[in-house]
Design an enzyme around this catalytic site. Sequence first.
Site, mmCIF file in Angstrom:
data_model
loop_
_atom_site.group_PDB
_atom_site.id
_atom_site.type_symbol
_atom_site.label_atom_id
_atom_site.label_comp_id
_atom_site.label_asym_id
_atom_site.label_seq_id
_atom_site.Cartn_x
_atom_site.Cartn_y
_atom_site.Cartn_z
ATOM 1 N N ASP A 92 -1.673 10.718 -1.823
ATOM 2 C CA ASP A 92 -1.957 9.699 -2.831
ATOM 3 C C ASP A 92 -2.262 10.316 -4.174
ATOM 4 O O ASP A 92 -2.111 9.679 -5.218
ATOM 5 C CB ASP A 92 -3.139 8.845 -2.355
ATOM 6 C CG ASP A 92 -2.753 8.077 -1.116
ATOM 7 O OD1 ASP A 92 -2.759 8.680 -0.028
ATOM 8 O OD2 ASP A 92 -2.408 6.891 -1.246
ATOM 9 N N ARG A 121 0.870 -1.165 0.000
ATOM 10 C CA ARG A 121 0.000 0.000 0.000
ATOM 11 C C ARG A 121 0.918 1.230 0.000
ATOM 12 O O ARG A 121 2.121 1.108 0.057
ATOM 13 C CB ARG A 121 -0.989 0.017 1.170
ATOM 14 C CG ARG A 121 -0.591 -0.662 2.485
ATOM 15 C CD ARG A 121 0.573 -0.066 3.171
ATOM 16 N NE ARG A 121 0.395 1.363 3.324
ATOM 17 C CZ ARG A 121 1.373 2.201 3.586
ATOM 18 N NH1 ARG A 121 2.581 1.780 3.669
ATOM 19 N NH2 ARG A 121 1.124 3.479 3.749
ATOM 20 N N GLY A 122 0.299 2.411 -0.159
ATOM 21 C CA GLY A 122 1.096 3.620 -0.325
ATOM 22 C C GLY A 122 1.223 3.954 -1.801
ATOM 23 O O GLY A 122 1.549 3.087 -2.604
ATOM 24 N N ALA A 123 0.983 5.210 -2.141
ATOM 25 C CA ALA A 123 0.900 5.579 -3.558
ATOM 26 C C ALA A 123 2.125 5.144 -4.351
ATOM 27 O O ALA A 123 2.021 4.534 -5.421
ATOM 28 C CB ALA A 123 0.715 7.096 -3.669
ATOM 29 N N ARG A 153 -7.243 0.190 -7.116
ATOM 30 C CA ARG A 153 -7.578 1.132 -6.022
ATOM 31 C C ARG A 153 -7.738 2.502 -6.681
ATOM 32 O O ARG A 153 -6.927 2.873 -7.517
ATOM 33 C CB ARG A 153 -6.496 1.180 -4.925
ATOM 34 C CG ARG A 153 -6.489 -0.039 -4.018
ATOM 35 C CD ARG A 153 -5.521 0.145 -2.849
ATOM 36 N NE ARG A 153 -6.063 1.032 -1.813
ATOM 37 C CZ ARG A 153 -5.340 1.455 -0.774
ATOM 38 N NH1 ARG A 153 -4.048 1.149 -0.679
ATOM 39 N NH2 ARG A 153 -5.883 2.229 0.141
ATOM 40 N N GLN A 211 -2.018 2.249 9.883
ATOM 41 C CA GLN A 211 -0.704 2.299 9.224
ATOM 42 C C GLN A 211 0.355 2.938 10.132
ATOM 43 O O GLN A 211 1.517 2.551 10.123
ATOM 44 C CB GLN A 211 -0.766 3.094 7.912
ATOM 45 C CG GLN A 211 -1.518 2.420 6.783
ATOM 46 C CD GLN A 211 -2.980 2.769 6.744
ATOM 47 O OE1 GLN A 211 -3.598 3.079 7.771
ATOM 48 N NE2 GLN A 211 -3.596 2.700 5.564
ATOM 49 N N ASN A 239 -5.140 12.526 0.817
ATOM 50 C CA ASN A 239 -4.304 11.688 1.664
ATOM 51 C C ASN A 239 -5.191 10.922 2.630
ATOM 52 O O ASN A 239 -6.417 11.098 2.665
ATOM 53 C CB ASN A 239 -3.256 12.544 2.414
ATOM 54 C CG ASN A 239 -2.134 11.700 2.985
ATOM 55 O OD1 ASN A 239 -1.567 10.862 2.306
ATOM 56 N ND2 ASN A 239 -1.859 11.890 4.277
ATOM 57 N N LYS A 240 -4.564 10.078 3.449
ATOM 58 C CA LYS A 240 -5.316 9.227 4.352
ATOM 59 C C LYS A 240 -6.345 10.015 5.165
ATOM 60 O O LYS A 240 -6.055 11.108 5.627
ATOM 61 C CB LYS A 240 -4.351 8.512 5.291
ATOM 62 C CG LYS A 240 -4.953 7.516 6.217
ATOM 63 C CD LYS A 240 -5.805 6.466 5.514
ATOM 64 C CE LYS A 240 -5.085 5.742 4.443
ATOM 65 N NZ LYS A 240 -5.937 4.963 3.518
HETATM 66 C C1 LIG Z 1 2.386 8.845 -0.181
HETATM 67 S S1 LIG Z 1 2.070 7.172 -0.226
HETATM 68 C C2 LIG Z 1 1.470 6.918 1.359
HETATM 69 C C3 LIG Z 1 0.032 7.264 1.471
HETATM 70 O O1 LIG Z 1 -0.766 6.121 1.134
HETATM 71 C C4 LIG Z 1 -1.502 5.770 2.282
HETATM 72 O O2 LIG Z 1 -2.730 5.185 1.995
HETATM 73 P P1 LIG Z 1 -2.837 3.562 1.990
HETATM 74 O O3 LIG Z 1 -1.999 3.070 3.138
HETATM 75 O O4 LIG Z 1 -4.317 3.307 2.153
HETATM 76 O O5 LIG Z 1 -2.315 3.138 0.644
HETATM 77 C C5 LIG Z 1 -1.672 7.079 2.991
HETATM 78 O O6 LIG Z 1 -2.626 7.898 2.370
HETATM 79 C C6 LIG Z 1 -0.292 7.631 2.877
HETATM 80 O O7 LIG Z 1 -0.124 8.994 3.087
#
Ligand SMILES: CSC[C@H]1O[C@H](OP(=O)(O)O)[C@H](O)[C@@H]1O
Length: 377
Positions: free
Chosen positions: A248, A54-56, A94, A207, A258-259
């Site tokens: 993201d 996960r993570g952009a 996603r 996270q 973002n989250k």
């Molecule tokens: C900049 S990538 C990290 C970003 O992605 C996370 O979301 P997820 O864990 O659901 O993929 C979160 O928004 C982070 O800031």
Amino acid sequence: MIVNGKHYRTIWPNPENRTEIIIVDQRKLPHLFVTETLRTVEDAITAIKEMHVRGAGLIGITAGYGIYLAALAAPDNCFDKCIKKNSTELGNSRPTARNLKWAVERVCRAMETVNTPEQKRKIAFQEANNIADEDVFFCRQIGKHGLEIIRKIRNQKKGKTVNILTHCNAGWLAFADYGSATAPIYAARDAGINIHVWVDETRPWNQGAKLTAWELQQEKIDNTLICDNTGGHLMQHGLVDLVIVGTDRTTHTGDVANKIGTYLKALAAYDNNIPFYVALPSSTIDWTLDNGMEIPIEQRTGEEITTITGMDNNNSISTISLAADGTQAANYSFDITPARLITGLITERGIVAAEKNAIHNLFPEGGQINRQEQGIS
Ligand SMILES: CSC[C@H]1O[C@H](OP(=O)(O)O)[C@H](O)[C@@H]1O
């Protein structure tokens, strides 16, 4: 980054068998550090959808390798048709992170520059590797530029510890290495600046609790885990000098997805006159969207809210229920922070105001390439 004394990226081709892509399966962290092997595009789609990765940044890299895996499996006599189908499925795995479709489009563009399926498979692998290697370089550059913000605050505080708050995980586990929001933190540590990080647990997937706190512990960076609702109180009492988060998807006008919960932190920072920076590689910028409120917000299952997963007293990873059976839950995974609440964007090319002209001046080719390709004047 370093795990138990050994360097890892979050994703890499199997050095013994390049038809296999290895990932760190993040679902079991921090309790178990395990890897998983992706052999098909379906494996890549599942890994993204179910947040093994996960993570952009990392989602984008995984998607790039996913197109490569699709190319390996595509029969010569229907290669393009298979790639088109798999690109659509992968790109939709996603909805919010811009890097996902960006990486799929980029590897597909690379394949269009050669003719035979064999040549396409080879260039897909090369381009997926390029995306991963660039990600590492861009995150290091984000660290270099973000360090100057931290250094300035350290000087203002006459060498006292700089307290940084971050939300979710925009660390090395969200990219190939270094991370975006954590890159300036790692750079400050390397520069000998005393820092402490307030880590938002980041409900409901946690996270922060599961990933960021563990990452920083592995990197021996002083940090304190807090509930998501604590940040405003800390800001009111002068215990936060700087907020750095990831994103993201960021519009070319400076609005940031973002989250979930990021917007509330930005409001609290704005109200307490605390600098609020967003760290991102340019691969996260959406050059086609003016208004962040149009960014698609992923909604995930309610079970992520009504249950929680962790290690029980028998050292087993288990999931328990928090809410009564039948509890209805709404699980919005991201929110939008408007540009007006953002002090600046920390990119691989430098720090820039969250404002259209400034962003286009820093990335003049970004807007042109993305807009032309999408037929937007
Ligand atoms: C900049 S990538 C990290 C970003 O992605 C996370 O979301 P997820 O864990 O659901 O993929 C979160 O928004 C982070 O800031």
